[in-house]
Structure formats: structure tokens, C-alpha cells
Design a protein around this motif. Sequence first.
Motif, PDB file in Angstrom:
ATOM      1  N   GLN A 163       7.081 -28.141  15.000  1.00  0.00           N
ATOM      2  CA  GLN A 163       7.254 -27.976  13.557  1.00  0.00           C
ATOM      3  C   GLN A 163       8.629 -28.446  13.075  1.00  0.00           C
ATOM      4  O   GLN A 163       9.622 -28.337  13.801  1.00  0.00           O
ATOM      5  CB  GLN A 163       7.071 -26.507  13.174  1.00  0.00           C
ATOM      6  N   ASN A 164       8.663 -28.926  11.839  1.00  0.00           N
ATOM      7  CA  ASN A 164       9.914 -29.298  11.178  1.00  0.00           C
ATOM      8  C   ASN A 164       9.897 -28.744   9.758  1.00  0.00           C
ATOM      9  O   ASN A 164       8.961 -28.993   9.001  1.00  0.00           O
ATOM     10  CB  ASN A 164      10.080 -30.815  11.144  1.00  0.00           C
ATOM     11  N   PHE A 165      10.924 -27.964   9.406  1.00  0.00           N
ATOM     12  CA  PHE A 165      10.984 -27.313   8.099  1.00  0.00           C
ATOM     13  C   PHE A 165      12.258 -27.728   7.361  1.00  0.00           C
ATOM     14  O   PHE A 165      13.350 -27.256   7.703  1.00  0.00           O
ATOM     15  CB  PHE A 165      10.968 -25.788   8.249  1.00  0.00           C
ATOM     16  N   PRO A 166      12.173 -28.608   6.366  1.00  0.00           N
ATOM     17  CA  PRO A 166      13.362 -28.918   5.552  1.00  0.00           C
ATOM     18  C   PRO A 166      13.856 -27.655   4.843  1.00  0.00           C
ATOM     19  O   PRO A 166      13.055 -26.848   4.354  1.00  0.00           O
ATOM     20  CB  PRO A 166      12.845 -29.954   4.547  1.00  0.00           C
ATOM     21  N   VAL A 167      15.158 -27.490   4.784  1.00  0.00           N
ATOM     22  CA  VAL A 167      15.744 -26.321   4.117  1.00  0.00           C
ATOM     23  C   VAL A 167      15.278 -26.221   2.672  1.00  0.00           C
ATOM     24  O   VAL A 167      15.027 -25.125   2.156  1.00  0.00           O
ATOM     25  CB  VAL A 167      17.284 -26.379   4.197  1.00  0.00           C
ATOM     26  N   ALA A 168      15.129 -27.374   2.014  1.00  0.00           N
ATOM     27  CA  ALA A 168      14.725 -27.373   0.612  1.00  0.00           C
ATOM     28  C   ALA A 168      13.338 -26.779   0.408  1.00  0.00           C
ATOM     29  O   ALA A 168      12.994 -26.382  -0.710  1.00  0.00           O
ATOM     30  CB  ALA A 168      14.759 -28.796   0.059  1.00  0.00           C
ATOM     31  N   ASP A 169      12.534 -26.695   1.475  1.00  0.00           N
ATOM     32  CA  ASP A 169      11.177 -26.154   1.366  1.00  0.00           C
ATOM     33  C   ASP A 169      11.094 -24.679   1.766  1.00  0.00           C
ATOM     34  O   ASP A 169      10.000 -24.116   1.829  1.00  0.00           O
ATOM     35  CB  ASP A 169      10.212 -26.955   2.250  1.00  0.00           C
ATOM     36  N   LEU A 170      12.249 -24.063   2.052  1.00  0.00           N
ATOM     37  CA  LEU A 170      12.253 -22.675   2.512  1.00  0.00           C
ATOM     38  C   LEU A 170      12.720 -21.731   1.414  1.00  0.00           C
ATOM     39  O   LEU A 170      13.553 -22.084   0.570  1.00  0.00           O
ATOM     40  CB  LEU A 170      13.158 -22.521   3.735  1.00  0.00           C
ATOM     41  N   ASN A 171      12.194 -20.513   1.467  1.00  0.00           N
ATOM     42  CA  ASN A 171      12.579 -19.481   0.514  1.00  0.00           C
ATOM     43  C   ASN A 171      13.459 -18.406   1.148  1.00  0.00           C
ATOM     44  O   ASN A 171      14.082 -17.620   0.461  1.00  0.00           O
ATOM     45  CB  ASN A 171      11.324 -18.820  -0.079  1.00  0.00           C
ATOM     46  N   GLY A 172      13.493 -18.364   2.474  1.00  0.00           N
ATOM     47  CA  GLY A 172      14.295 -17.368   3.163  1.00  0.00           C
ATOM     48  C   GLY A 172      13.942 -17.302   4.632  1.00  0.00           C
ATOM     49  O   GLY A 172      13.207 -18.148   5.165  1.00  0.00           O
ATOM     50  N   ILE A 173      14.471 -16.283   5.312  1.00  0.00           N
ATOM     51  CA  ILE A 173      14.193 -16.075   6.736  1.00  0.00           C
ATOM     52  C   ILE A 173      13.923 -14.594   6.970  1.00  0.00           C
ATOM     53  O   ILE A 173      14.299 -13.743   6.149  1.00  0.00           O
ATOM     54  CB  ILE A 173      15.342 -16.553   7.651  1.00  0.00           C
ATOM     55  N   GLU A 174      13.294 -14.305   8.084  1.00  0.00           N
ATOM     56  CA  GLU A 174      13.059 -12.928   8.506  1.00  0.00           C
ATOM     57  C   GLU A 174      13.447 -12.828   9.968  1.00  0.00           C
ATOM     58  O   GLU A 174      12.851 -13.483  10.823  1.00  0.00           O
ATOM     59  CB  GLU A 174      11.581 -12.578   8.322  1.00  0.00           C
ATOM     60  N   TRP A 175      14.471 -12.038  10.251  1.00  0.00           N
ATOM     61  CA  TRP A 175      14.946 -11.855  11.627  1.00  0.00           C
ATOM     62  C   TRP A 175      14.666 -10.437  12.063  1.00  0.00           C
ATOM     63  O   TRP A 175      15.033  -9.493  11.362  1.00  0.00           O
ATOM     64  CB  TRP A 175      16.445 -12.156  11.708  1.00  0.00           C
ATOM     65  N   ARG A 176      14.001 -10.288  13.199  1.00  0.00           N
ATOM     66  CA  ARG A 176      13.763  -8.986  13.810  1.00  0.00           C
ATOM     67  C   ARG A 176      14.445  -8.984  15.166  1.00  0.00           C
ATOM     68  O   ARG A 176      14.156  -9.842  16.007  1.00  0.00           O
ATOM     69  CB  ARG A 176      12.266  -8.707  13.949  1.00  0.00           C
ATOM     70  N   SER A 177      15.327  -8.049  15.367  1.00  0.00           N
ATOM     71  CA  SER A 177      16.177  -8.036  16.550  1.00  0.00           C
ATOM     72  C   SER A 177      15.368  -8.128  17.843  1.00  0.00           C
ATOM     73  O   SER A 177      14.339  -7.466  17.988  1.00  0.00           O
ATOM     74  CB  SER A 177      17.012  -6.752  16.563  1.00  0.00           C
ATOM     75  N   PRO A 178      15.829  -8.925  18.799  1.00  0.00           N
ATOM     76  CA  PRO A 178      15.167  -8.991  20.106  1.00  0.00           C
ATOM     77  C   PRO A 178      15.330  -7.704  20.909  1.00  0.00           C
ATOM     78  O   PRO A 178      14.690  -7.550  21.951  1.00  0.00           O
ATOM     79  CB  PRO A 178      15.866 -10.171  20.793  1.00  0.00           C
ATOM     80  N   GLU A 179      16.161  -6.793  20.426  1.00  0.00           N
ATOM     81  CA  GLU A 179      16.363  -5.535  21.135  1.00  0.00           C
ATOM     82  C   GLU A 179      15.370  -4.461  20.706  1.00  0.00           C
ATOM     83  O   GLU A 179      15.468  -3.316  21.128  1.00  0.00           O
ATOM     84  CB  GLU A 179      17.803  -5.057  20.938  1.00  0.00           C
ATOM     85  N   VAL A 180      14.441  -4.815  19.837  1.00  0.00           N
ATOM     86  CA  VAL A 180      13.343  -3.922  19.469  1.00  0.00           C
ATOM     87  C   VAL A 180      12.041  -4.645  19.789  1.00  0.00           C
ATOM     88  O   VAL A 180      12.011  -5.850  20.025  1.00  0.00           O
ATOM     89  CB  VAL A 180      13.379  -3.522  17.976  1.00  0.00           C
TER      90      VAL A 180
END
Length: 287
Positions: A163-180
Motif C-alpha cells: 500500500q501507498n498512502f499520500p499524506v494529502a489523502d489522510l485524515n489522521g492516524i490511530e496508534w495503539r501501544s504494542p504494550e497492550v
Amino acid sequence: MGDVLAGFHAAWEFESDSVLIRYERGIRTPKLFQSLGERRIPLAALEGVTLTPGRRGTVVLRAEPRPGADPLIEAAAGQLKEAYDPYRLVLPAERETLAEYYADELRALLTESGPADRHLVAPPSGPLQFKAYDGKAYFDGSSVRFRWFWTGASSAKWKAGDQNFPVADLNGIEWRSPEVLEGHLRLVPRDSASERPAPPDQDPAAVVFGLGYGPVHESLPFAAAVLAAVRAKRPEAAVPIAAPAVAGRRDPAEIAERIRHLGELHQAGLVTDEEFSSKKAELLAEL
């Protein structure tokens, strides 16, 4: 103020308009701090300072960032353990009087409070790539790429392809810690607001974490850098880290990384000799 206050794992240098935090690189320093190196925090990004008793004969000086001012804190979304908090400075209890002096001096300089309308703290400069459980993530300042691992990615991701995602096509990110449980990094496309996302292991816009894959000190700075670029909405201003690969051919470094990962699986007994030879030949053919 122009003075320096050194504590465990970090030192704060107080300036007229900012606090420069330099993190140590010692073996006991949290890896996240080592990854960050140093950070300049404008006073406009802070809304408070506290000094509280710590554990085992220590005191803790903490600067309180304004909501939305720091992409790292925004991406973390309250999931960082206390020991990983980049705004905490732990000092020996005998330095409490000195710490209180600096806390008072810093409070007197703070004039802003409440949510910030933009990021005021510079995003981490790296790492700009990291290995997740089911693929590898790359960010060049203008787009995010996911390259799936042959053995880790789900069939849904293999069918979708890299996959390739241009920044201009993104609305945000969701990060869930690898420690959970079920940690992941998911990109949120601009046109997906009304759609319910698939589970991260089935979503081509997400990479999932596992033991040793996507650790905090690698995946969180990556997520913060992407989030800052999305918020800025100016991907053309970002600095790429490498020239793009020639059309129709893969980057040799990427192929080498995937072969190395395949070799690890082979040595661990998770891939047969025949599977290893066949997949290695396929990867070499892409050069």
C-alpha cells in the motif's frame, strides 16, 4: 533563564522562549528517550508546571503540554507509561529546592493555556521506518508505504497488495501501544469517516504489532511524524529521506530486508527449506 537542570535520563535547558530537553543515551535510559534525542519545547506549547514527590528519594518536575500542541503526545493518546513521559524530569530529593526555583521561574513565563490550534512542537525526525508483525512501514514525508511480509500478513492484505498512502489523502492516524493487546498503527483516509474500519489484521491501512514488532520507541515517533504532516496539510514541504525506486522495480534495500526476515523465519523453523528457496527466488526476481 539560560540555565540547565540535570536529572535522571535527561537535562532541561531553560531559555527565554523555550525549554530544550536533551535525553541521555545511557543503557538505563528508556529507549523512547534515546530515540527522541532532544526536543525543543516552545513555552507557548506549555500550560503548567508541577513539582511532586517521586519514588525512592526523588522529586519529579513535570511540564504540562497544551492539548494538541505536541504531535507525539497527541499520537500517544494517553497510552504512555509514566516512565516514558518525555515531559517528566526525575531528580534526587536533595535537589528539590533548586527544582522548585526553576518551576517557579518557568511558571512565570507561561502565558498560554487550553487546546492549541496547531502543533507547536516539532515532530520527531525519526525513525521513518519500522518493522511491524505483518509488514514494514515507511514514511518519506509525503506518503506512507506498507510492505507486507509473506508469512505475517493476512490473506486480505496480500490480496490488496502493498500500500501507498499520500499524506494529502489522510485524515489522521490511530496508534495503539504494542504494550497492550492488539497494538497497531492505522491510517485514517479522508474518505473513510462514515465507514466502520475492518479489524487491524485485515485492514490494508493498518499494520499490527507483536512481541518485538513495532516497539514504542520506533512506532510512536513514526506515528507522530505522520500525524504532524497530516495536520500541516503541506506534504510538499516535507523532506524526503530517499529517492524513489525506479518504476517497475523494487528498492534493493527493501528486497534485502524481506529476504533477511524470511531467513529469520527459516532459521526459527517456521518456513520449510522449499518455501524459503521459492520465496527468496521470487524476491530476487523483483530486482
